[in-house]
Design a protein around this motif. Structure first.
Motif, PDB file in Angstrom:
ATOM      1  N   TRP A 128       0.832  -1.199   0.000  1.00  0.00           N
ATOM      2  CA  TRP A 128       0.000   0.000   0.000  1.00  0.00           C
ATOM      3  C   TRP A 128       0.866   1.248   0.000  1.00  0.00           C
ATOM      4  CZ3 TRP A 128      -5.286  -0.436  -0.257  1.00  0.00           C
ATOM      5  CH2 TRP A 128      -5.806  -1.721  -0.066  1.00  0.00           C
ATOM      6  N   LEU A 144     -12.039  11.185  -3.798  1.00  0.00           N
ATOM      7  CA  LEU A 144     -10.805  10.766  -3.152  1.00  0.00           C
ATOM      8  C   LEU A 144     -10.118  11.981  -2.541  1.00  0.00           C
ATOM      9  CD1 LEU A 144     -11.426   8.392  -5.150  1.00  0.00           C
ATOM     10  CD2 LEU A 144      -8.966   8.070  -5.331  1.00  0.00           C
ATOM     11  N   ASP A 148      -4.980   9.054   0.275  1.00  0.00           N
ATOM     12  CA  ASP A 148      -5.663   7.768   0.156  1.00  0.00           C
ATOM     13  C   ASP A 148      -4.674   6.716  -0.334  1.00  0.00           C
ATOM     14  OD1 ASP A 148      -8.170   8.458   1.052  1.00  0.00           O
ATOM     15  OD2 ASP A 148      -8.998   8.856  -0.939  1.00  0.00           O
ATOM     16  N   HIS A 149      -4.775   5.524   0.226  1.00  0.00           N
ATOM     17  CA  HIS A 149      -3.833   4.446  -0.093  1.00  0.00           C
ATOM     18  C   HIS A 149      -4.426   3.454  -1.095  1.00  0.00           C
ATOM     19  CE1 HIS A 149      -1.536   6.030   3.242  1.00  0.00           C
ATOM     20  NE2 HIS A 149      -0.590   5.129   3.047  1.00  0.00           N
ATOM     21  N   VAL A 150      -3.560   2.988  -1.988  1.00  0.00           N
ATOM     22  CA  VAL A 150      -3.920   1.982  -2.980  1.00  0.00           C
ATOM     23  C   VAL A 150      -2.797   0.955  -3.053  1.00  0.00           C
ATOM     24  CG1 VAL A 150      -5.453   3.421  -4.376  1.00  0.00           C
ATOM     25  CG2 VAL A 150      -2.983   3.479  -4.801  1.00  0.00           C
ATOM     26  N   SER A 195      -7.537  -2.624  -4.151  1.00  0.00           N
ATOM     27  CA  SER A 195      -7.389  -1.424  -3.330  1.00  0.00           C
ATOM     28  C   SER A 195      -8.634  -1.087  -2.530  1.00  0.00           C
ATOM     29  CB  SER A 195      -6.986  -0.230  -4.215  1.00  0.00           C
ATOM     30  OG  SER A 195      -5.738  -0.468  -4.835  1.00  0.00           O
ATOM     31  N   GLU A 197     -11.913   0.035  -0.806  1.00  0.00           N
ATOM     32  CA  GLU A 197     -12.907   1.077  -1.062  1.00  0.00           C
ATOM     33  C   GLU A 197     -12.402   2.156  -2.020  1.00  0.00           C
ATOM     34  OE1 GLU A 197     -16.093   1.007  -0.194  1.00  0.00           O
ATOM     35  OE2 GLU A 197     -15.684  -0.979   0.659  1.00  0.00           O
ATOM     36  N   VAL A 198     -11.130   2.516  -1.895  1.00  0.00           N
ATOM     37  CA  VAL A 198     -10.581   3.542  -2.793  1.00  0.00           C
ATOM     38  C   VAL A 198     -10.578   3.026  -4.229  1.00  0.00           C
ATOM     39  CG1 VAL A 198      -8.553   4.928  -3.365  1.00  0.00           C
ATOM     40  CG2 VAL A 198      -9.196   4.599  -0.973  1.00  0.00           C
ATOM     41  N   ALA A 201     -14.026   3.048  -5.643  1.00  0.00           N
ATOM     42  CA  ALA A 201     -14.449   4.414  -5.955  1.00  0.00           C
ATOM     43  C   ALA A 201     -13.890   4.854  -7.303  1.00  0.00           C
ATOM     44  CB  ALA A 201     -13.985   5.362  -4.857  1.00  0.00           C
ATOM     45  N   ILE A 202     -12.637   4.507  -7.583  1.00  0.00           N
ATOM     46  CA  ILE A 202     -12.025   4.881  -8.857  1.00  0.00           C
ATOM     47  C   ILE A 202     -12.719   4.169 -10.011  1.00  0.00           C
ATOM     48  CG2 ILE A 202      -9.905   4.686 -10.237  1.00  0.00           C
ATOM     49  CD1 ILE A 202      -8.364   5.172  -7.608  1.00  0.00           C
TER      50      ILE A 202
END
Length: 211
Positions: A128, A144, A148-150, A195, A197-198, A201-202
């Motif tokens: 991450w 975002l 935010d971490h991915v 990743s 929730e992030v 979202a993307i």
């Protein structure tokens, strides 16, 4: 909405397609998500997702080896169909890759794929990491916030890219390109399907995006 997840022998096809379906469901979008290598399916799609993992040259070779697939992909995206490349799928958007020799890419964004220069840090970057971007700069990043971490897994990244095409970076011994976009083409160096929730979202933003 017909969403084609391109199967060319590389990428987390099952997890990518599940994440796309989940993001569509959450966004209230009626979606038919199809994992396919059929050029006819690509031409009929209203969204195209190109996953990828492994070496740049191998992935480009796999894409070119499926009869008619690369032409269908190029023609459909050139006509305006929104496109999302994931990991090596994003890297293939570049002009060329230098992993195990020089290999031409799709040429959809400026720059080439080179080995990450991160002295003292292990390669691949695996795990991450935080995104750095200008909020509101692009619909793909809606909702975002910087930091935010991915999830990343890669040893190569885009270099000499155009600042206008770079939406987000991350830090790994220096800035690493994390998200690119040009016209109706976008790509993430990280894995949105891993990743949480992030990432969802993307993907949801991509499905709502009208470039």
């Amino acid at each position: 909405m017909k969403i084609a997840v391109v199967d060319y022998g590389s990428g987390n096809l099952a997890s990518a397609s599940r994440a796309v379906q989940l993001a569509a469901d959450r966004a209230g979008i009626a979606a038919d998500v199809l994992v396919t290598s059929d050029p006819a399916d690509i031409r009929a799609a209203s969204r195209i997702v190109l996953p990828g993992q492994g070496a740049f040259a191998d992935c480009m070779g796999g894409l070119s080896a499926v009869p008619g697939l690369r032409d269908a992909l190029g023609e459909t995206v050139d006509s305006g169909t929104p496109f999302l490349g994931i990991c090596v799928g994003m890297q293939l958007m570049a002009e060329r890759g230098l992993e195990y020799g020089a290999t031409d890419g799709l040429g959809w964004v400026r720059g080439e794929i080179t080995r990450i220069n991160a002295p003292g840090l292990r390669l691949p970057q695996m795990g991450w990491n935080a995104l750095d971007f200008e909020p509101g700069a692009h619909p793909l990043m809606d909702g975002l916030v910087p930091g935010d971490h991915v999830y990343f897994t890669h040893s190569f990244a885009l270099s000499d890219g155009s600042p206008e095409e770079i939406l987000a970076t991350t830090d790994y011994g220096g800035p690493i390109v994390a998200v690119v976009a040009r016209g109706n083409r976008a790509g993430t160096q990280f894995h949105p399907e891993k990743s949480q929730e992030v990432g969802l979202a993307i993907i949801g933003n991509f499905l709502r995006w009208t470039p």
